[in-house]
Design an enzyme around this catalytic site. Structure first.
Site, short mmCIF file in Angstrom:
data_model
loop_
_atom_site.label_atom_id
_atom_site.label_comp_id
_atom_site.label_asym_id
_atom_site.label_seq_id
_atom_site.Cartn_x
_atom_site.Cartn_y
_atom_site.Cartn_z
N GLY A 4 0.91 -1.02 0.06
CA GLY A 4 -0.10 -0.08 0.22
C GLY A 4 0.69 1.41 0.21
N ASP A 5 1.93 1.24 0.75
CA ASP A 5 2.60 1.97 0.75
C ASP A 5 3.27 2.97 -0.83
OD1 ASP A 5 4.84 4.11 1.62
OD2 ASP A 5 5.76 3.32 0.88
N ALA A 6 3.91 1.50 -1.90
CA ALA A 6 4.41 1.84 -2.42
C ALA A 6 2.73 2.25 -4.05
CB ALA A 6 4.54 0.26 -3.30
#
Length: 135
Positions: free
Chosen positions: A26-28
């Site tokens: 999700g960060d990416a």
């Protein structure tokens, strides 16, 4: 062969992914969306692009943006968000509170879960709400 740009994991496969694993993806996803948004909207160029990206993807900003979408989440999405918030993270950046970092991790876990489940339209919808009012 798996198409990772258009991945669709089953519910059983998703349950096997840790909250930290979901947040990692999700960060990416969030960073790619922010970078795409900044390019598409002509918001920043060169060094300004990096600064603008960092300002949006930092934990404090993510926590504020998470608050904007919480009322819109389904019961299932709320469960994934809660699971991400309760993830056992070992370090918190000095510029964010533990609560802000937990909210940011929860947001990232939700985005990772939606992306891995193939629900890109929902990711885009929530991202649009998060970015409302951005100058």
């Amino acid at each position: 062969m798996e198409t990772y740009f258009d991945i669709h994991m089953t519910p059983d496969q998703l349950r096997a992914v840790s909250s930290i694993g979901l947040a990692h993806v999700g960060d990416a996803v969030f960073e790619l969306l922010v970078r795409s948004y900044l390019c598409a909207e002509g918001k920043a160029t060169g060094k300004g692009m990096h600064r603008a990206t960092v300002a949006i993807v930092c934990a404090e900003s993510q926590a504020q943006r998470a608050e904007k979408i919480l009322p819109l989440l389904t019961e299932e999405e709320t469960g994934v968000f809660r699971r991400g918030r309760n993830a056992n993270v070992h370090s918190v950046p000095s510029h964010a509170s533990r609560a802000q970092y937990a909210e940011a991790t929860a947001l990232e876990a939700l985005l990772g879960w939606l992306y891995l489940s193939g629900r890109k339209e929902r990711v885009s919808e929530l991202f649009g709400v998060m970015m409302e009012g951005e100058n």
